[in-house]
Scaffold this active site. Structure first.
Site, PDB file in Angstrom:
ATOM      1  N   ASP A 190       0.917  -1.494  -0.322  1.00 22.24           N
ATOM      2  CA  ASP A 190       0.039  -0.572   0.117  1.00 22.24           C
ATOM      3  C   ASP A 190       1.018   1.236   0.421  1.00 22.24           C
ATOM      4  OD1 ASP A 190      -1.866  -1.566   0.481  1.00 22.24           O
ATOM      5  OD2 ASP A 190      -2.111  -1.953   2.368  1.00 22.24           O
ATOM      6  N   HIS A 222      -4.560  -2.118  -5.542  1.00 23.15           N
ATOM      7  CA  HIS A 222      -3.851  -0.679  -6.942  1.00 23.15           C
ATOM      8  C   HIS A 222      -4.935   0.077  -6.551  1.00 23.15           C
ATOM      9  CE1 HIS A 222      -0.164  -3.045  -7.955  1.00 23.15           C
ATOM     10  NE2 HIS A 222      -1.271  -3.953  -6.641  1.00 23.15           N
TER      11      HIS A 222
HETATM   12  P1  GTP Z   1      -0.551  -3.339  -2.787  1.00 26.46           P
HETATM   13  O1  GTP Z   1      -0.526  -3.517  -3.804  1.00 26.46           O
HETATM   14  O2  GTP Z   1      -1.865  -3.759  -1.975  1.00 26.46           O
HETATM   15  O3  GTP Z   1       0.476  -3.088  -1.850  1.00 26.46           O
HETATM   16  O4  GTP Z   1      -0.926  -1.375  -2.692  1.00 26.46           O
HETATM   17  P2  GTP Z   1      -0.670   0.156  -3.541  1.00 26.46           P
HETATM   18  O5  GTP Z   1       0.704   0.069  -3.494  1.00 26.46           O
HETATM   19  O6  GTP Z   1      -1.277   0.225  -5.184  1.00 26.46           O
HETATM   20  O7  GTP Z   1      -1.354   1.268  -2.125  1.00 26.46           O
HETATM   21  P3  GTP Z   1      -3.022   1.616  -2.177  1.00 26.46           P
HETATM   22  O8  GTP Z   1      -3.024   1.697  -3.861  1.00 26.46           O
HETATM   23  O9  GTP Z   1      -3.500   0.021  -1.651  1.00 26.46           O
HETATM   24  O10 GTP Z   1      -3.008   2.365  -1.082  1.00 26.46           O
HETATM   25  C1  GTP Z   1      -1.770   3.993  -1.476  1.00 26.46           C
HETATM   26  C2  GTP Z   1      -3.608   5.057  -1.140  1.00 26.46           C
HETATM   27  O11 GTP Z   1      -2.489   6.139  -1.515  1.00 26.46           O
HETATM   28  C3  GTP Z   1      -4.425   4.736  -1.979  1.00 26.46           C
HETATM   29  O12 GTP Z   1      -5.094   5.597  -1.246  1.00 26.46           O
HETATM   30  C4  GTP Z   1      -3.886   5.911  -2.783  1.00 26.46           C
HETATM   31  O13 GTP Z   1      -5.231   6.526  -3.591  1.00 26.46           O
HETATM   32  C5  GTP Z   1      -3.027   6.842  -1.682  1.00 26.46           C
HETATM   33  N1  GTP Z   1      -2.221   7.711  -2.687  1.00 26.46           N
HETATM   34  C6  GTP Z   1      -1.374   6.841  -3.405  1.00 26.46           C
HETATM   35  N2  GTP Z   1      -0.247   8.316  -3.553  1.00 26.46           N
HETATM   36  C7  GTP Z   1      -0.708   9.202  -3.292  1.00 26.46           C
HETATM   37  C8  GTP Z   1       0.319  10.350  -3.264  1.00 26.46           C
HETATM   38  O14 GTP Z   1       1.366  10.890  -3.197  1.00 26.46           O
HETATM   39  N3  GTP Z   1      -0.604  11.685  -2.330  1.00 26.46           N
HETATM   40  C9  GTP Z   1      -2.029  10.704  -1.680  1.00 26.46           C
HETATM   41  N4  GTP Z   1      -2.513  12.012  -0.948  1.00 26.46           N
HETATM   42  N5  GTP Z   1      -2.343   9.334  -1.633  1.00 26.46           N
HETATM   43  C10 GTP Z   1      -1.530   8.997  -2.380  1.00 26.46           C
HETATM   44 MG    MG Z   2      -3.338  -1.289  -1.854  1.00 26.77          MG
END
Ligand code: GTP
Ligand code: MG
Length: 338
Positions: free
Chosen positions: A12, A41
């Protein structure tokens, strides 16, 4: 060119966001998703929020061919739902050997108090399906009539694409410390999550790789059970604005400040050429939506520079908001990549 994107903490970190940005910015021609449906994601694009458990986050680029790795695991119902949601039925392909999770796997996990209560698994049947794969009784994509039209040889497609000079990205899931081998065992997922393992899941040799992008969030989160150094109380997390809810299970993510020791270890495990840091706007709200490094608040720049110095690896991508385009991209400046 081949880029691999992998997580540096407990998942995440925002890999979905980083991959979707790169898909558009780098004109990615082939994207491969690894891992299983326990990882979600999030992609925020054109005012819509997509929570993807199978379809690669690179789908935002309509020209990108989307592949599911042989080492990945899918579920038929989720696949159908996501293909509809993303309208990608004509450009999504699944390897013959991709594993298929069934109701029985989900039931087996729900009935197993060790997995569902002690380890606090996501209860998606992934562990049970992986166990079946090891015991050589998991059914693979090529055994399902309804998947016939999607089937493709992923290792061959990717390797031939690279021979032809195409831009390829491999999307990892979860993070270094959820790795079955390198994580906080037994509080880990049912596979290795590091860069090498992601390559093996796809069927690509290490010599092919050009860039390994290790993604860290500007703080650490973890869902489920297991150690989390420096864990903040719920009140502190709320006060600091670090509260998140899991994409797949809806559970509250536990949180802790950025952890340099873990980050150093993740560097050893992944040998990144670049680091991406997401959610800098959560720590420094004035960074929200900023796209130029000089416009980030001074404290945010100091935070980034400290990490870069400690980890001896360039920080090239900085997430400044949830939308695909909320990004400071320093690759041109630091690596000479436009
Ligand atoms: P997994 O494959 O489950 O490990 O997930 P992931 O690495 O793709 O991350 P995931 O989308 O589950 O969680 C990241 C969260 O942070 C999400 O809600 C995104 O929308 C949010 N996010 C990602 N980058 C940013 C950023 O730069 N700023 C903000 N405010 N939110 C972000
Ligand atoms: Mg995730």
């Amino acid at each position: 060119m081949l880029q691999v994107v992998t997580g540096g903490f407990f998942g995440d970190e925002g890999k979905g966001k980083i991959v979707s940005y790169l898909a558009i910015k780098d004109d990615i021609e082939i994207a491969v998703r690894t891992g299983a449906v326990n990882a979600g994601h999030t992609v925020v694009y054109n005012g819509k929020v997509f929570k993807l458990r199978i379809v690669p986050s690179a789908f935002v680029n309509r020209k990108t061919k989307l592949l599911i790795a042989p080492g990945a695991l899918i579920r038929l119902d989720i696949l159908q739902r996501e293909i509809e949601e993303t309208a990608t039925g004509d450009r999504l392909f699944i390897d013959y050997n991709t594993g298929v999770i069934t109701e029985d796997h989900i039931k087996a996990e729900l009935k197993d108090p060790y997995l569902s209560e002690t380890i606090k698994s996501t209860k998606q049947g992934v562990g049970a399906a992986m166990a079946d794969r090891v015991l050589r009784r998991l059914r693979l994509a090529k055994e399902y009539m309804e998947l016939k039209k999607f089937l493709i040889d992923v290792p061959l497609t990717v390797n031939e694409g690279l021979e032809r000079g195409l831009n390829v990205i491999i999307e990892g899931t979860q993070g270094a410390f959820l790795s079955l081998y390198h994580g906080t065992y037994p509080y880990v997922t049912s596979r290795d999550t590091t860069a090498s393992s992601i390559l093996s899941e796809v069927g690509i040799g290490p010599k092919r790789v050009d860039e390994v992008i290790l993604v860290f969030k500007s703080y650490v989160t973890r869902v489920g059970a297991g150690p989390l150094e420096g864990e903040l109380s719920e009140e502190d997390a709320e006060r600091l604005g670090l509260v998140e809810y899991a994409t797949v299970t809806g559970r509250r993510r536990r949180s802790a400040p950025f952890n340099l020791n873990l980050a150093r270890r993740a560097i050893i495990l992944n040998s990144p050429t670049q680091i991406a840091i997401t959610k800098i706007d959560t720590l420094y709200p004035q960074a929200k939506g900023v796209r130029e490094y000089s416009k980030l608040p001074r404290e945010a720049r100091e935070f980034i520079e400290r990490i870069e110095e400690e980890l001896k690896t360039p920080v090239t991508l900085i997430g400044t908001g949830p939308r695909v385009e909320d990004m400071v991209d320093l690759r041109g400046e630091k690596l000479g990549i436009d």
